[in-house]
Design a protein around this motif. Structure first.
Motif, PDB file in Angstrom:
ATOM      1  N   PRO A 206       0.831  -1.211   0.000  1.00  0.00           N
ATOM      2  CA  PRO A 206       0.000   0.000   0.000  1.00  0.00           C
ATOM      3  C   PRO A 206       0.866   1.261   0.000  1.00  0.00           C
ATOM      4  O   PRO A 206       1.832   1.369   0.756  1.00  0.00           O
ATOM      5  CB  PRO A 206      -0.811  -0.124   1.289  1.00  0.00           C
ATOM      6  CG  PRO A 206      -0.803  -1.577   1.602  1.00  0.00           C
ATOM      7  CD  PRO A 206       0.522  -2.103   1.134  1.00  0.00           C
ATOM      8  N   VAL A 207       0.517   2.212  -0.862  1.00  0.00           N
ATOM      9  CA  VAL A 207       1.274   3.455  -1.014  1.00  0.00           C
ATOM     10  C   VAL A 207       0.276   4.608  -1.108  1.00  0.00           C
ATOM     11  O   VAL A 207      -0.773   4.483  -1.753  1.00  0.00           O
ATOM     12  CB  VAL A 207       2.170   3.423  -2.271  1.00  0.00           C
ATOM     13  CG1 VAL A 207       2.940   4.736  -2.405  1.00  0.00           C
ATOM     14  CG2 VAL A 207       3.131   2.251  -2.224  1.00  0.00           C
ATOM     15  N   ASP A 208       0.623   5.726  -0.479  1.00  0.00           N
ATOM     16  CA  ASP A 208      -0.196   6.938  -0.564  1.00  0.00           C
ATOM     17  C   ASP A 208       0.546   7.961  -1.426  1.00  0.00           C
ATOM     18  O   ASP A 208       1.621   8.450  -1.053  1.00  0.00           O
ATOM     19  CB  ASP A 208      -0.454   7.499   0.830  1.00  0.00           C
ATOM     20  CG  ASP A 208      -1.397   8.698   0.807  1.00  0.00           C
ATOM     21  OD1 ASP A 208      -1.816   9.110  -0.294  1.00  0.00           O
ATOM     22  OD2 ASP A 208      -1.715   9.223   1.881  1.00  0.00           O
ATOM     23  N   THR A 240      -2.847   3.703  -3.340  1.00  0.00           N
ATOM     24  CA  THR A 240      -2.707   2.754  -4.437  1.00  0.00           C
ATOM     25  C   THR A 240      -1.844   1.599  -3.940  1.00  0.00           C
ATOM     26  O   THR A 240      -1.474   1.553  -2.762  1.00  0.00           O
ATOM     27  CB  THR A 240      -2.092   3.417  -5.687  1.00  0.00           C
ATOM     28  OG1 THR A 240      -2.094   2.494  -6.765  1.00  0.00           O
ATOM     29  CG2 THR A 240      -0.679   3.879  -5.421  1.00  0.00           C
ATOM     30  N   VAL A 241      -1.511   0.689  -4.840  1.00  0.00           N
ATOM     31  CA  VAL A 241      -0.686  -0.467  -4.498  1.00  0.00           C
ATOM     32  C   VAL A 241       0.487  -0.521  -5.458  1.00  0.00           C
ATOM     33  O   VAL A 241       0.301  -0.434  -6.679  1.00  0.00           O
ATOM     34  CB  VAL A 241      -1.496  -1.786  -4.574  1.00  0.00           C
ATOM     35  CG1 VAL A 241      -0.594  -2.978  -4.289  1.00  0.00           C
ATOM     36  CG2 VAL A 241      -2.650  -1.741  -3.596  1.00  0.00           C
ATOM     37  N   GLY A 242       1.711  -0.640  -4.904  1.00  0.00           N
ATOM     38  CA  GLY A 242       2.888  -0.705  -5.765  1.00  0.00           C
ATOM     39  C   GLY A 242       4.156  -0.628  -4.952  1.00  0.00           C
ATOM     40  O   GLY A 242       4.159  -0.825  -3.737  1.00  0.00           O
ATOM     41  N   SER A 243       5.246  -0.316  -5.638  1.00  0.00           N
ATOM     42  CA  SER A 243       6.535  -0.165  -4.984  1.00  0.00           C
ATOM     43  C   SER A 243       6.687   1.273  -4.505  1.00  0.00           C
ATOM     44  O   SER A 243       6.655   2.211  -5.309  1.00  0.00           O
ATOM     45  CB  SER A 243       7.660  -0.522  -5.960  1.00  0.00           C
ATOM     46  OG  SER A 243       8.912  -0.118  -5.455  1.00  0.00           O
ATOM     47  N   LEU A 351      -3.085   5.771 -11.700  1.00  0.00           N
ATOM     48  CA  LEU A 351      -2.782   4.413 -11.224  1.00  0.00           C
ATOM     49  C   LEU A 351      -4.054   3.769 -10.687  1.00  0.00           C
ATOM     50  O   LEU A 351      -4.952   4.472 -10.215  1.00  0.00           O
ATOM     51  CB  LEU A 351      -1.716   4.455 -10.136  1.00  0.00           C
ATOM     52  CG  LEU A 351      -0.364   5.064 -10.524  1.00  0.00           C
ATOM     53  CD1 LEU A 351       0.548   5.118  -9.299  1.00  0.00           C
ATOM     54  CD2 LEU A 351       0.286   4.275 -11.641  1.00  0.00           C
ATOM     55  N   PRO A 352      -4.131   2.431 -10.724  1.00  0.00           N
ATOM     56  CA  PRO A 352      -5.334   1.771 -10.201  1.00  0.00           C
ATOM     57  C   PRO A 352      -5.484   2.002  -8.699  1.00  0.00           C
ATOM     58  O   PRO A 352      -4.515   2.041  -7.955  1.00  0.00           O
ATOM     59  CB  PRO A 352      -5.068   0.283 -10.504  1.00  0.00           C
ATOM     60  CG  PRO A 352      -4.039   0.279 -11.576  1.00  0.00           C
ATOM     61  CD  PRO A 352      -3.186   1.485 -11.341  1.00  0.00           C
TER      62      PRO A 352
END
Length: 357
Positions: A206-208, A240-243, A351-352
């Motif tokens: 999880p990323v903000d 969102t979700v990512g690195s 981004l999704p």
């Protein structure tokens, strides 16, 4: 893959057509035989051993009919199968041409839509994308070689100067070598980051985006103040979700690009985050020189710049937006570059959202 030789599809179809036709003929003759045996004609009843007479009359006709059906089925099936498989032959020839490195040709199969034409159209689209990708990779390799060769050539010149002129200021040479070496290291690290993002070899978490935008603006604020650029941030929490590392690099590159390619002493950078129905959006907008739409479309290619190269300590290595595009695609997002009517550029990364991701 090595395979044992077998029958061609055309021959298989021909045999199938001929076999089906002969089978239909046999069934038809059997029906006629049953009909003649169970509903005898008056003329044949008057003949002694009329069943034997039926066989003698019917057998030659049946043999001739079956032979005709077999020949007709083979010839007609061969021609029909060849006509039906002609589009597949063109697709096969195009595939063989592509395997030899030629990607400029297209099938362009005429006629109305069917399975073969859908396959040909999909193959043409694939060839077009491959051709564009190969051309981009060739430009990338050429530009990367040039960018890497430049600092090496400068270093060699400086070392030759230090060796041949012992009275030259060594501190100045060391300072220039340090700057050139730093740029070469930055370029190498950017290439490695680009490769890592392309391979999607990262852990998703999880990323903000709003926090990343805040961190990027705080980090680059001294550079903006040095250039007289004002940074304005706004927006909502954008999960969102990512690195986190890659998305922070994406945000840093966007803000850095907006600061460097701006109006000196009176420019502005706007950083905004937002949430949509199934996505989150990061927008970085800046003042600057007016850009044509065709120029803006090429800025995400490696080593492309919207203006002439400026020799400063913060010019970058020409991979900033290329890295942004690669990271965006690795996160299943979309990148949009839009020139501002008043000058400058508006870049949007979508981004999704966590549920969509």
């Amino acid at each position: 893959m090595d395979r044992r030789p077998g029958l061609s599809v055309r021959l298989k179809l021909t045999l199938s057509y001929a076999g089906f036709l002969v089978l239909a003929g046999l069934l038809l003759l059997a029906a006629g035989w049953v009909f003649l045996n169970h509903v005898p004609h008056v003329g044949l009843i008057m003949v002694p051993n009329y069943r034997l007479a039926v066989v003698r009359e019917f057998a030659p006709f049946a043999a001739v009919a079956l032979a005709f059906l077999l020949v007709f089925g083979l010839v007609g099936g061969w021609l029909l199968a060849g006509r039906m498989l002609a589009p597949l032959t063109r697709i096969t020839e195009a595939t063989r041409t592509a395997t030899h490195g030629s990607l400029s040709h297209r099938i362009r199969l005429p006629g109305r839509a069917d399975e073969f034409r859908e396959l040909a159209d999909a193959f043409d689209v694939m060839l077009a994308r491959l051709e564009a990708h190969v051309a981009e990779q060739q430009r990338f390799a050429a530009n990367a070689s040039h960018e890497l060769r430049t600092p090496l050539a400068i270093s060699k010149t400086l070392l030759d100067l230090a060796r041949t002129d012992p009275h030259h200021d060594s501190a100045q040479i060391i300072g220039r070598l340090h700057a050139v070496n730093t740029r070469a290291i930055d370029l190498t690290e950017a290439l490695l980051l680009l490769s890592r993002a392309n391979q999607r070899s990262f852990t998703r978490e999880p990323v903000d985006l709003s926090l990343l935008a805040e961190e990027a603006t705080e980090t680059l604020l001294p550079l903006a103040e040095k250039r007289g650029i004002r940074i304005e941030t706004s927006g909502d929490v954008s999960p969102t979700v990512g690195s986190q590392a890659l998305l922070l690099q994406l945000t840093m590159n966007l803000v850095h690009n907006a600061i460097v390619h701006n109006v000196p002493e009176q420019g502005t950078v706007w950083v905004d985050t937002g949430v949509r129905a199934r996505s989150v959006v990061l927008t970085v907008e800046n003042t600057g020189e007016k850009l044509a739409p065709q120029v803006a479309a090429t800025l995400t290619e490696p080593f492309q710049r919207g203006t002439e190269r400026v020799h400063t300590d913060h010019v970058g290595v020409g991979l900033g937006l290329a890295i942004v595009r690669t990271i965006t695609e690795a996160h299943d997002g979309t990148l949009t570059l839009t020139p501002r009517s008043a000058g400058g550029l508006r870049i949007t990364v979508e981004l999704p959202a966590p549920s969509a991701a």
